[in-house]
Design an enzyme around this catalytic site. Sequence first.
Site, mmCIF file in Angstrom:
data_model
loop_
_atom_site.group_PDB
_atom_site.id
_atom_site.type_symbol
_atom_site.label_atom_id
_atom_site.label_comp_id
_atom_site.label_asym_id
_atom_site.label_seq_id
_atom_site.Cartn_x
_atom_site.Cartn_y
_atom_site.Cartn_z
ATOM 1 N N SER A 21 45.092 39.924 40.257
ATOM 2 C CA SER A 21 43.957 40.764 39.869
ATOM 3 C C SER A 21 44.473 42.173 39.586
ATOM 4 C CB SER A 21 42.955 40.778 41.029
ATOM 5 O OG SER A 21 41.822 41.550 40.715
ATOM 6 N N LYS A 22 43.680 42.979 38.983
ATOM 7 C CA LYS A 22 44.048 44.378 38.776
ATOM 8 C C LYS A 22 42.796 45.177 38.479
ATOM 9 C CE LYS A 22 47.888 46.855 38.545
ATOM 10 N NZ LYS A 22 49.190 46.530 39.128
ATOM 11 N N GLY A 23 42.827 46.436 38.828
ATOM 12 C CA GLY A 23 41.669 47.277 38.557
ATOM 13 C C GLY A 23 42.091 48.603 37.982
ATOM 14 N N SER A 76 39.783 43.157 36.979
ATOM 15 C CA SER A 76 40.035 41.925 36.255
ATOM 16 C C SER A 76 40.634 40.901 37.211
ATOM 17 C CB SER A 76 41.025 42.257 35.131
ATOM 18 O OG SER A 76 41.348 41.105 34.443
#
Length: 475
Positions: free
Chosen positions: A105-107, A60
Amino acid sequence: MALKKISFRDSVERMFTHAASLMELSPGLEQKIRVCNSTYTVRFGVRLRGQIHTFTGYRSVHSEHMEPVKGGIRYSLDVNQDEVEALAALMTYKCALVEVPFGGSKGGLRIDPRAWNEDELERITRRFTYELSRRNLISPSQNVPAPDMGTGEREMAWMADAYKRLHPDDINAKACVTGKPRTAGGIDGRVEATGRGVQFALREFFRHDDVMKRAGLSGTLAGKRVVVQGLGNVGYHAAQFLSAEDRALITCVIERDGVIRNPLGINIDALRGHIRATGGVKGFVGGDFSEDGLRALEDECDILVPAAIESVIDEDNAARINCKLIIEAANGPVTADADAILREKGIVIIPDMYANAGGVTVSYFEWVKNLSQISLGRLERRYEEARARMLVEELERLSADTGLNWTLSRGFKEAFLTGADELELVRSGLDDTMRESFKKMKEVWMNNPKVDDMRTAAYVVAIRRISNVYNSLGL
Ligand code: GLU
């Protein structure tokens, strides 16, 4: 009928909206900052154990007001879009607050990392990297992942290597991910960074009498009773540094299988050794074991350190929390509903976006190191040493010449004559970051009567910085 609990993402949005409502943002800007720009969902198959297994992953991107965007990748069965988006938003605010030049961001990958062996995890991780790379969701200039829950140096090394194979002509390939092992381009001090940042944050807190007073605390960290939830990478380092270096008493450690209590202070290294050997805290001889871990969040203490997952303090248990200060070592451990209850009770919260920013701060140093292709301190270390030696020799000559015959103590001489290595520079940069960011938050908290807690102050500082970037971009 039980009311539906607030989701993690709604919690973050509510906290953001509250802070934004106290500011005068140009029309539409609040919405632009708040929303998550995009979330990519990928489902990919990997042939393992004789059949194809399908995995679901997310990355994201919350805000691209600065690039690359930055944030960890989490491996857990609980990963979902709402969580990844909330965490990505927190990354945006965190980076802005501590002034590292990244968007958020992040995953996440929905997987139980314990269910697969090392070889299988490597294949899954490499495949996930390929999927991310195809969409520029891993790239030194656009999107730089890092470790998070369930991932560490090993996964980052696989990702860096997979990226390098896909982009052999990219001289900056190493900077595509941070949190790598030293041998794969990592930086000293990254593994301890988040825990170290928690320690530096607390030390800074205890330097300010006026903020300590708001929490009903005084004195130093020595002897303060600390409850830690989660002895993973963050919780372990925070607890270890606070007990070994600041003489705080870790009176309670909460883990998956239960809780260990010892009013005289738990030996953290011994407990970690026990967890490694047995898989849990049960059976540890250095304290009393009981099974009801979550209850222990309500133990009486000075400082509560939730260092596990989000939403562990919600409207159900908030009223029973019995500490003076909460430092959010995890992301989002306190829901927006709980936050209001805790504030009512006079408990001070050092918010996640500041408290656990040590990780991304040192990630920033690693990224800079990778781009500059040189380790920190390599150019100046011996030069510094030579200058220090000149000074010491001159002092000794003067003292002999004037008959004073001073001798510098051995310990001082050794410490003074040794130029800073990478680890010392990293810690110094992190300490500076934590101190300066705290001052900025405090300024807003103390001087603005509408800002009644540190979390809102942190959001105000972060939102102001992000809005300045948008305004200068002419959006
Ligand atoms: N996953 C960590 C965090 O939540 C580190 C992120 C990074 O280093 O990019 O802050």
